[in-house]
Design a protein around this motif. Structure first.
Motif, PDB file in Angstrom:
ATOM      1  N   MET A 233       0.756  -1.264  -0.017  1.00  0.00           N
ATOM      2  CA  MET A 233      -0.075  -0.110   0.038  1.00  0.00           C
ATOM      3  C   MET A 233       1.076   1.409  -0.028  1.00  0.00           C
ATOM      4  SD  MET A 233      -2.544   1.442   3.208  1.00  0.00           S
ATOM      5  CE  MET A 233      -0.906   1.662   4.205  1.00  0.00           C
ATOM      6  N   THR A 234       0.520   2.235  -0.669  1.00  0.00           N
ATOM      7  CA  THR A 234       1.407   3.517  -0.799  1.00  0.00           C
ATOM      8  C   THR A 234       0.304   4.520  -0.889  1.00  0.00           C
ATOM      9  OG1 THR A 234       2.861   2.385  -2.188  1.00  0.00           O
ATOM     10  CG2 THR A 234       2.906   4.770  -2.262  1.00  0.00           C
ATOM     11  N   LEU A 235       0.068   5.123   0.367  1.00  0.00           N
ATOM     12  CA  LEU A 235      -0.891   6.370   0.447  1.00  0.00           C
ATOM     13  C   LEU A 235       0.069   7.600   0.223  1.00  0.00           C
ATOM     14  CD1 LEU A 235      -2.449   5.696   3.908  1.00  0.00           C
ATOM     15  CD2 LEU A 235      -3.748   5.231   1.848  1.00  0.00           C
ATOM     16  N   ASP A 236      -0.902   8.549  -0.681  1.00  0.00           N
ATOM     17  CA  ASP A 236      -0.174   9.799  -0.873  1.00  0.00           C
ATOM     18  C   ASP A 236       0.290  10.468   0.613  1.00  0.00           C
ATOM     19  OD1 ASP A 236       0.070  12.082  -3.191  1.00  0.00           O
ATOM     20  OD2 ASP A 236      -1.030  12.801  -1.197  1.00  0.00           O
TER      21      ASP A 236
ATOM     22  N   ARG B  97     -17.510  -3.191   6.427  1.00  0.00           N
ATOM     23  CA  ARG B  97     -16.497  -3.478   7.368  1.00  0.00           C
ATOM     24  C   ARG B  97     -16.427  -2.477   8.711  1.00  0.00           C
ATOM     25  NH1 ARG B  97     -11.381  -2.265   6.914  1.00  0.00           N
ATOM     26  NH2 ARG B  97     -10.737  -3.927   8.099  1.00  0.00           N
ATOM     27  N   ARG B  98     -16.775  -1.253   8.332  1.00  0.00           N
ATOM     28  CA  ARG B  98     -16.838  -0.185   9.439  1.00  0.00           C
ATOM     29  C   ARG B  98     -15.348   0.063   9.634  1.00  0.00           C
ATOM     30  NH1 ARG B  98     -21.585   0.592  11.953  1.00  0.00           N
ATOM     31  NH2 ARG B  98     -20.364   1.360  14.013  1.00  0.00           N
ATOM     32  N   GLY B  99     -14.664   0.042   8.519  1.00  0.00           N
ATOM     33  CA  GLY B  99     -13.215   0.395   8.727  1.00  0.00           C
ATOM     34  C   GLY B  99     -12.469   1.105   7.287  1.00  0.00           C
ATOM     35  N   PRO B 100     -11.591   1.451   7.377  1.00  0.00           N
ATOM     36  CA  PRO B 100     -10.913   2.157   6.180  1.00  0.00           C
ATOM     37  C   PRO B 100     -10.464   1.116   5.264  1.00  0.00           C
ATOM     38  CG  PRO B 100      -9.222   2.054   7.953  1.00  0.00           C
ATOM     39  CD  PRO B 100     -10.690   1.692   8.615  1.00  0.00           C
ATOM     40  N   ILE B 101     -10.484   1.335   3.879  1.00  0.00           N
ATOM     41  CA  ILE B 101     -10.099   0.631   2.770  1.00  0.00           C
ATOM     42  C   ILE B 101      -9.165   1.449   2.024  1.00  0.00           C
ATOM     43  CG2 ILE B 101     -11.611  -0.966   3.048  1.00  0.00           C
ATOM     44  CD1 ILE B 101     -12.812  -0.072   0.391  1.00  0.00           C
ATOM     45  N   PHE B 102      -8.249   0.780   1.103  1.00  0.00           N
ATOM     46  CA  PHE B 102      -7.518   1.613   0.258  1.00  0.00           C
ATOM     47  C   PHE B 102      -7.582   0.715  -0.946  1.00  0.00           C
ATOM     48  CE2 PHE B 102      -3.432   1.345  -2.333  1.00  0.00           C
ATOM     49  CZ  PHE B 102      -3.241   2.820  -2.374  1.00  0.00           C
TER      50      PHE B 102
ATOM     51  N   GLU C  89      -7.027  -3.076  -0.303  1.00  0.00           N
ATOM     52  CA  GLU C  89      -6.584  -3.423   0.940  1.00  0.00           C
ATOM     53  C   GLU C  89      -7.214  -3.027   2.070  1.00  0.00           C
ATOM     54  OE1 GLU C  89      -2.045  -2.646   2.874  1.00  0.00           O
ATOM     55  OE2 GLU C  89      -2.426  -2.656   0.998  1.00  0.00           O
ATOM     56  N   HIS C  90      -7.507  -3.778   3.170  1.00  0.00           N
ATOM     57  CA  HIS C  90      -8.272  -3.301   4.314  1.00  0.00           C
ATOM     58  C   HIS C  90      -7.108  -2.693   5.149  1.00  0.00           C
ATOM     59  CE1 HIS C  90     -11.822  -6.599   3.846  1.00  0.00           C
ATOM     60  NE2 HIS C  90     -11.714  -5.476   2.899  1.00  0.00           N
ATOM     61  N   LEU C  91      -7.119  -1.539   5.550  1.00  0.00           N
ATOM     62  CA  LEU C  91      -6.249  -0.914   6.406  1.00  0.00           C
ATOM     63  C   LEU C  91      -6.457  -1.172   8.017  1.00  0.00           C
ATOM     64  CD1 LEU C  91      -6.057   2.519   4.481  1.00  0.00           C
ATOM     65  CD2 LEU C  91      -4.633   0.388   4.348  1.00  0.00           C
ATOM     66  N   PRO C  92      -5.315  -1.162   8.594  1.00  0.00           N
ATOM     67  CA  PRO C  92      -5.628  -1.238  10.342  1.00  0.00           C
ATOM     68  C   PRO C  92      -6.453  -0.204  10.764  1.00  0.00           C
ATOM     69  CG  PRO C  92      -3.347  -1.332   9.690  1.00  0.00           C
ATOM     70  CD  PRO C  92      -4.009  -1.075   8.223  1.00  0.00           C
ATOM     71  N   GLU C  93      -6.961  -0.200  11.903  1.00  0.00           N
ATOM     72  CA  GLU C  93      -7.872   0.667  12.359  1.00  0.00           C
ATOM     73  C   GLU C  93      -7.088   1.328  13.785  1.00  0.00           C
ATOM     74  OE1 GLU C  93     -11.718  -0.549  13.050  1.00  0.00           O
ATOM     75  OE2 GLU C  93     -11.567  -1.843  10.902  1.00  0.00           O
ATOM     76  N   SER C  94      -5.826   1.229  13.770  1.00  0.00           N
ATOM     77  CA  SER C  94      -4.847   2.056  14.769  1.00  0.00           C
ATOM     78  C   SER C  94      -4.027   2.648  14.340  1.00  0.00           C
ATOM     79  CB  SER C  94      -4.601   0.855  15.786  1.00  0.00           C
ATOM     80  OG  SER C  94      -3.712  -0.004  15.141  1.00  0.00           O
TER      81      SER C  94
ATOM     82  N   ARG D 207      -7.524   5.452  -3.942  1.00  0.00           N
ATOM     83  CA  ARG D 207      -8.456   5.924  -2.945  1.00  0.00           C
ATOM     84  C   ARG D 207      -8.344   5.670  -1.447  1.00  0.00           C
ATOM     85  NH1 ARG D 207     -10.389   3.484  -7.119  1.00  0.00           N
ATOM     86  NH2 ARG D 207     -11.261   4.672  -8.863  1.00  0.00           N
ATOM     87  N   LEU D 208      -8.354   6.282  -0.917  1.00  0.00           N
ATOM     88  CA  LEU D 208      -8.318   6.198   0.721  1.00  0.00           C
ATOM     89  C   LEU D 208      -9.831   6.363   1.280  1.00  0.00           C
ATOM     90  CD1 LEU D 208      -7.324   5.544   3.438  1.00  0.00           C
ATOM     91  CD2 LEU D 208      -6.893   7.857   3.930  1.00  0.00           C
TER      92      LEU D 208
END
Length: 176
Positions: free
Chosen positions: A1-4, A97-102, A168-173, A119-120
């Motif tokens: 994963m490569t977030l801007d 998911r109630r969580g972030p995805i990329f 990708e499902h991103l960690p929630e922490s 996309r985040l």
């Protein structure tokens, strides 16, 4: 994963808020103006009646990339076919998911022209009392490199191909 870097800043703030609350943050916990570097990349989408998705805020990078401002319009009014299904699926996954995805994908217009995008997607509850996910904040960045057209107008295009490079499902922490 490569977030801007602009996406990373928003993601880190969402994770801090989620960790402090122990739950998905309410919409009031996020003020887009607090992220001036990322503001142009943001799209705020609200779930409205009949589970439709309505665009409440559309950043200037998005207006430029899409060739128009779709603030106040519903997803099904500006997209159709496979592209609508792909984007709606991302929203539905984030909500469920109630969580972030990329998601990183490549669009191909005509023959040989492509544009990469990242996309985040971050979920938010309507308010502190509600458990329903009512808003999704999207930060979308485009690679306007040599391959992509200078002004893609996706909603007007009827023929294109979506190649999802990564989801990708991103960690929630927060990151360590």
């Amino acid at each position: 994963m490569t977030l801007d870097p602009r996406q990373q800043e928003i993601y880190d703030a969402w994770c801090r808020e989620q960790a402090a609350l122990g739950a998905v943050p309410p919409r009031a916990a996020f003020d887009p103006v607090a992220f001036p570097r990322a503001l142009s990349t943001l799209v705020l989408v609200e779930r409205i009646e009949d589970d439709a998705l309505c665009f409440r805020l559309v950043g200037t990078d998005m207006v430029e990339a899409w060739g128009g401002d779709f603030t106040g319009q519903r997803l099904d009014e500006i997209m159709e076919g496979e592209y609508h299904g792909f984007i709606r699926g991302l929203f539905d996954e984030c909500i469920a998911r109630r969580g972030p995805i990329f998601s990183q994908s490549r669009f191909q217009w005509d023959k040989g022209r492509a544009l990469d995008t990242r996309r985040l997607m971050l979920p938010f509850r309507r308010d502190a009392e509600s458990e329903d996910i009512a808003f999704i904040l999207v930060s979308q960045v485009f690679d306007h490199g040599k391959q992509g057209p200078p002004q893609p107008i996706v909603q007007a295009g009827k023929t294109f191909e979506i190649i999802e490079l990564k989801r990708e499902h991103l960690p929630e922490s927060p990151r360590s």
